[in-house]
Structures are given as C-alpha cells and as structure tokens.
Scaffold this motif. Structure first.
Motif: not given
Length: 420
Positions: A179-186, A197-198, A223-236
């Motif tokens: 989803l991203c690399h060493t810096r934030n993206n959109d 983006h939190n 990806i960040s820790d928060k983004a990790f948990y978001d991915a777990i939550r969002l992905s089917k």
C-alpha cells in the motif's frame, strides 16, 4: 585430595565434549542430505525481490550468473536454479515522490515502464522463466522446468488518485500492492513517516475494496501500525506482509509486533520473513557508511527522476559503499530465530519467505538466490518437518492467494459478471 579427584573429572568432561562434537559432525552430512531432499521437493517462492530495478540497465542480462561480480545482483536465472528457487514475486517499485499531478504522472509512467521491462525479460528468456498470474501457475510452471515470475506493485503511489488504475495494474500482472513505502502516500500512512491519515485514507479504503474485487492481495509491509489494523478490518480477504520481520527480535517500525502477528493469524494472513539484515538484527553503529549513503541519496535526489545512465552510475556508487564500509550482517540463524518466534506467536500456517533481494536483502549464509537452501538447512537442524517447511516456502502464501482469487470470482458472480 580435591585436586586428585578433580583431574579425572575434567578428563571425563573433556572426553564427553569430544564425543558430543564428533556426534554432531557425524550427523551433519545426514542433515545436509535431508535438507537438500526437502528443498528440492518443496515448491519454493520468494514473495518479494526488487530485481526489476536492474532491468532498466539495457546492458543487464538476467540469464547471466552475477555471483562474485560488482555491482552485485542477487537474483538471476542461474542463481534461482542453483538455489532451487521455483518462483518469485518481482516488485514493480516506485519510490515516493511529490503527490501532485506531475508527480503522480511520473510515478505512473515509471511503473508502466517497469512492467514493460519485466515483460521483455519474460519474452527474452521464455525457455527458462514464465509469467505466473494465479496460485496454481507456480506448480504448473515448475513441472515445465521453468521459474515462475509473479509481479507485485511496491507502493500504491503510481495509482495517483484514480482507483481505476488498480484494474489497469492488475491487467499488467500485479497480484499484490504494497500500500505504501517509506513515506506516506494518498492511500495510507507509512511506518516510517508522520501520522497524516491516521491509518488508511478514504481513498485507500476504495483501493482496498477494488483490490478485493479483482483478486489482488493486500500487502501491509511498510505501512503504519494503525494502517495495518485498518487493512485487517477493511479487507474481505486475508492480507500479507510480503517482506517483514518480528519486532520483538528487531525493534524496527517496519516489523510487526506480537499483537500484530496474532491479528494477522486471526485474519488468516501470512508474514513473509524478510532477510534484509537491518530488519533481522539491529545493526552495529557504522557512521561512515551511514554518511556515505546519505550523501549519495542527496547527490542523486533520493534516486528519483534519474535517466538510465544516472541510475546505473548511482547503483554502482551505492554498491561500492558496501566494499568500502562493509556492514556486519545478520546470519541465517538470526533469520530462523524470527521464523521460530513467528511460529510460536502466530502459528506455522502464517509465515513464509520474502527476501527483499536486490532491495537490500541478504544475510551471512544467504547472500543471494543461490544460497536459499541454507534457510531450509537451518530449519531442518531446528527440527522443522518437511510438511512445515513446505508451508513456509509457498503453501501459506498460495493459500492466501487462492482465497483472494476465490473471493474475486464470487464477487464477479454476484455482480452478474462471468469470469474465466
């Protein structure tokens, strides 16, 4: 009297030590043979390497053996054959740049060029390698005595702000997006950048949904820790970390902590053990090396927007630093320590191998694709069974890939679209 009794005791202990060492030495050939058999029979897949970055050099020959040469390339056809590597995910990597119309267009163009370079090499070496698109392709290609080449897009930056580009890159062969690399993206926040983006952004949510629809694995490495948990939550579908390690053993934000490992297991996903030394073991201080690398990044604008000639020159200077200021590397044993920890924390069905070769990956005892059998040997020495090793080398990853494909077929069916 004590001295008289101590002498025979010391002699006995010394004799027992000699016998123990001799027994271990006697077992080594047997363990080597056992590991070689297991490795040869296992379907081995590396979930992440950056070898396509070499394809931008028109003088580079993927069919040439690059071992012992400088600048050093770590994955080529002879190396894959020597190391028993049946397949690999080649990363279409695009470093993070400006997030504006011009930057997005440049990133998109770079990604398309890299896809094209992979396709050219597939055609050029069609007798040795073959494009793989689905989970079942790897075994079929192995039976053809070729190496399976999958593709992953490392960094969703080339998507720009258009979720339709997910389908475009899927059509070009990408089967996961980091989803991203060493810096934030959109799409989301990076593990090595500030909070913006939190977690995963609203646009990122659309991207994940589109990946699920098409049958692309969601890659949470970087990806960040928060983004990790978001991915777990969002992905089917279950997610993957295509090249990450255990934070408990190496405290780097790029790695997953134990809570994340358990969450990944509950999700049904898999963490592909990365063998980039800095993520395996906290490196010893090496200020001269760090300064030299920082100066080179500055000199070449973070390696962005370079011509082929400039990139080739930058690559040679970067690898020259390894010779001038060598790094003390982690070892294959350190890699196995991470695998042990992940197995203990998440379970045997949730770990694999994603070397990050040609993107910095390589440890003592496994410096390139030709030495991948040493990981299997270390696992055999630690008591892992042939079944467990097969799970680690590909079955866990391919299970996630199959579930991702199955969800996409189901979604297409319910959407009234017939798929093949």
């Amino acid at each position: 009297m004590k001295v008289k009794h101590t002498q025979p005791l010391l002699m006995l202990l010394a004799l027992m030590l000699v016998i123990s060492v001799s027994a271990r030495n006697d077992r080594e050939p047997e363990l080597n043979r056992k590991a070689a058999r297991i490795h040869a029979r296992a379907l081995t897949i590396d979930s992440h390497n950056d070898t396509p970055m070499w394809f931008t050099d028109t003088s580079y020959n993927f069919a040439e053996d690059h071992r012992g040469k400088r600048p050093r390339n770590r994955v080529d056809i002879p190396g894959m054959e020597a190391g028993g590597l049946d397949g690999a995910f080649f990363a279409v990597f695009v470093g993070q740049g400006d997030r504006d119309e011009k930057g997005n267009a440049r990133a998109f163009e770079q990604a398309v060029q890299t896809f094209g370079a992979i396709e050219r090499n597939l055609k050029l070496h069609r007798d040795k390698i073959s494009a793989a698109r689905f989970a079942g392709d790897a075994r079929r290609i192995e039976k053809e005595k070729k190496r399976a080449i999958y593709i992953g897009l490392e960094n969703g930056y080339p998507l720009g702000n258009d979720p339709g580009n997910v389908e475009l890159f899927y059509g070009l062969g990408a089967r996961y997006i980091t989803l991203c690399h060493t810096r934030n993206n959109d799409i989301c926040d990076s593990s090595t950048d500030s909070t913006e983006h939190n977690g995963i952004s609203e646009f990122g949510e659309t991207v994940v949904a589109e990946m699920n629809r098409l049958g692309m694995m969601v890659d949470v490495s970087h990806i960040s820790d928060k983004a990790f948990y978001d991915a777990i939550r969002l992905s089917k579908t279950p997610v993957i970390a295509s090249h990450s390690c255990a934070r408990a053993l190496c405290d780097n934000p790029r790695n997953l902590d134990d809570a994340m490992l358990r969450a990944l297991a509950e999700n049904g996903g898999v963490i592909q053990m990365c063998i980039l030394s800095n993520y395996v073991k906290t490196p010893d201080p090496n200020p001269r090396r760090d300064s030299a690398q920082a100066a080179l990044r500055l000199k070449y604008n973070g390696f962005r927007d370079l011509t082929e000639e400039e990139m080739n020159k930058a690559r040679k200077e970067w690898y020259a630093i390894d010779d001038i200021y060598p790094q003390k590397l982690a070892t294959v044993s350190d890699v196995a320590d991470h695998i042990d920890h992940i197995v203990k924390t998440a379970g045997i069905r949730h770990v694999g191998i994603g070397t990050d070769f040609d993107g910095g990956g390589g440890v003592e005892g496994c410096a390139d694709a030709s030495e991948l059998g040493n990981i299997t040997l270390e696992l055999v020495k630690r008591g892992y069974s042939a079944r467990q090793i097969r799970l680690i080398w590909s079955k866990n990853l391919l299970r996630v890939m199959r579930e991702t494909e199955k969800y996409a077929r189901k979604s297409a069916y319910h959407g009234g679209v017939k798929t093949t």
